[in-house]
Every structure is written in C-alpha cells, then in structure tokens.
Design a protein around this motif. Structure first.
Motif, PDB file in Angstrom:
ATOM      1  N   ASN A 127      55.263  59.105  64.952  1.00 22.06           N
ATOM      2  CA  ASN A 127      54.189  58.551  64.124  1.00 22.06           C
ATOM      3  C   ASN A 127      54.075  57.036  64.248  1.00 22.06           C
ATOM      4  O   ASN A 127      52.982  56.473  64.141  1.00 22.06           O
ATOM      5  CB  ASN A 127      54.388  58.942  62.658  1.00 22.06           C
ATOM      6  CG  ASN A 127      53.857  60.336  62.363  1.00 22.06           C
ATOM      7  OD1 ASN A 127      52.898  60.780  62.973  1.00 22.06           O
ATOM      8  ND2 ASN A 127      54.486  61.022  61.429  1.00 22.06           N
ATOM      9  N   ALA A 128      55.191  56.365  64.475  1.00 17.78           N
ATOM     10  CA  ALA A 128      55.146  54.911  64.612  1.00 17.78           C
ATOM     11  C   ALA A 128      54.320  54.490  65.827  1.00 17.78           C
ATOM     12  O   ALA A 128      53.757  53.388  65.852  1.00 17.78           O
ATOM     13  CB  ALA A 128      56.560  54.352  64.715  1.00 17.78           C
ATOM     14  N   SER A 129      54.236  55.372  66.821  1.00 18.95           N
ATOM     15  CA  SER A 129      53.501  55.041  68.047  1.00 18.95           C
ATOM     16  C   SER A 129      52.007  54.882  67.799  1.00 18.95           C
ATOM     17  O   SER A 129      51.313  54.201  68.566  1.00 18.95           O
ATOM     18  CB  SER A 129      53.718  56.129  69.103  1.00 18.95           C
ATOM     19  OG  SER A 129      55.084  56.258  69.433  1.00 18.95           O
ATOM     20  N   ARG A 151      51.044  51.369  67.591  1.00 23.92           N
ATOM     21  CA  ARG A 151      51.420  50.529  68.718  1.00 23.92           C
ATOM     22  C   ARG A 151      50.173  50.101  69.491  1.00 23.92           C
ATOM     23  O   ARG A 151      49.232  50.886  69.639  1.00 23.92           O
ATOM     24  CB  ARG A 151      52.365  51.305  69.636  1.00 23.92           C
ATOM     25  CG  ARG A 151      53.049  50.463  70.690  1.00 23.92           C
ATOM     26  CD  ARG A 151      54.077  51.305  71.427  1.00 23.92           C
ATOM     27  NE  ARG A 151      53.435  52.288  72.309  1.00 23.92           N
ATOM     28  CZ  ARG A 151      54.083  53.314  72.872  1.00 23.92           C
ATOM     29  NH1 ARG A 151      55.359  53.494  72.612  1.00 23.92           N
ATOM     30  NH2 ARG A 151      53.437  54.137  73.664  1.00 23.92           N
TER      31      ARG A 151
END
Length: 228
Positions: free
Chosen positions: A27-29, A32
């Motif tokens: 999910n952090a991607s 990005r």
C-alpha cells in the motif's frame, strides 16, 4: 486492416501482466512517485481505470470524458486509494471495456475521442493497449520499454510517426532501426534529418519517455517533438 479482436486480446494480456506486477507492491507504493512528473503510482493506476471507462464511453457513442476538469478530478480522487481497491477497479473497468468490444458492432464507424480527435472504432482497442503498456513502464516497477512486445513497439512507432506527419513544427524526418523505416514531420521531397536507434529508444523518444540521447542523428539535430 486493424484486427480489433486481436487487439482486445492483447489488451487483456497486457492488463494481466500489469496487475501481476502491481500485486507485488504494498500500500505504501501507491504514494510513491511514478515516472510521470507530478503523478504517484496511484495516479497512474487511477488514470488507467478511468481511461478504460472513457474508452468504453467512446465505443458506446458517449463523450469520452464529461470535461477535462472532471477527468483530472476523478484521477485526483482515486489516486490515494489502497492497492487492492485500485487493482479491483482496474480489473473491473478492463472487463467492461473488453465485454463491450466483444459485442457485434460496425468497427468501421468513426468515433470521437478527446479534443475533437476522431478515429475508426477499430483503432480504439489498440489505443487502450498503448495506454496499458506505456503506463506500465511509467509505474517504474521494473517493466521497461525493452520489455514491450515487439508487435506493440513496431505498431506504436507507426502510430506516433503518423501522429507527427505533416506537423509544421517537426522537420521532415526519417526514422529507422536499421531494418525498418518510418517518416514523420513536414512534407518534403527528402528527409531533412535521419534518426537511427534501437526500437525501444525510438519509441521512447516519440512517446516522450526518453530524451533521445541513445539515438544517432544525421544531417541535423534531434527534432523536438510536440507533447502528446
């Protein structure tokens, strides 16, 4: 003659390839940066989903987008969503696009896209294929222009060379990979410039994904191309 059924199958293959790659992210991607200025990975995924809806509208005889402002607002709204929501949306939109494309239709009819651009309905699946392939590269997750299917690369070079053909701001240009050749730019008896390189580098330059530094230019400087 364009084989729209073949291109629809290629859209499915490209979409599955992209979704498989995205499934390896977290999910952090989503937040990005992508390779597109000002856009995150989430923006690219949201755009791909909304573009599938937009091209479904085109095939169904409706306006591609309500407005440019609505298009941009939809992408901004959807960009921060969790990865599983992004991928489920993209998969569903792709399925709707291909389902409509599989219905009996007059594929020789003229359809309208953005900004008054018109094209044959038979070209719409290839346009979607290009969106999926090039934006997969734009995600910056390990899929490069060199990884694109050879058929797609050749056809997209054809498409983009035709797009700039007779453009008054682009000099008459011969483009070649050493085997095949394309022409673009202003009309002239002979090309003013010859650009040579590997297919991926030629496509990257034409599509605004590479600066052309890997290309060889004869009889002039590398032409500056208008934005797509």
């Amino acid at each position: 003659m364009t084989d729209h059924a073949h291109d629809l199958a290629s859209v499915q293959e490209a979409t599955e390839r992209l979704l498989s790659a995205v499934a390896e992210l977290d999910n952090a991607s989503v937040a990005r940066p992508s390779r597109l200025p000002g856009w995150t990975v989430g923006h690219v995924l949201a755009h791909l989903a909304r573009n599938a809806d937009a091209l479904t509208n085109v095939l169904d005889g409706r306006p591609m987008y309500v407005s440019a402002e609505a298009r941009d607002a939809d992408i901004e709204r959807d960009a921060p969503r969790p990865l599983d929501v992004q991928t489920a949306d993209l998969r569903a939109c792709d399925a709707r696009f291909r389902a409509l494309g599989a219905e009996p239709a007059d594929w020789t009819r003229t359809v309208e896209l953005r900004n008054g651009v018109t094209d044959s309905a038979s070209q719409v699946p290839f346009r979607r294929w290009a969106e999926v392939e090039l934006h997969h590269v734009d995600l910056g997750i390990g899929y490069e222009l060199e990884d694109l299917p050879q058929e797609f690369t050749e056809r997209e070079i054809d498409f983009l060379a035709d797009r700039f053909l007779a453009h008054p701001d682009v000099p008459a240009t011969r483009i070649t990979d050493g085997t095949r050749a394309w022409h673009t730019g202003r009309e002239a008896a002979e090309a003013e410039v010859t650009v040579t390189g590997q297919p991926a580098d030629l496509l990257g330059w034409l599509a605004g994904r590479r600066d052309g530094s890997a290309l060889t230019v004869k009889d002039g400087s590398l032409p500056a191309l208008p934005p797509l």
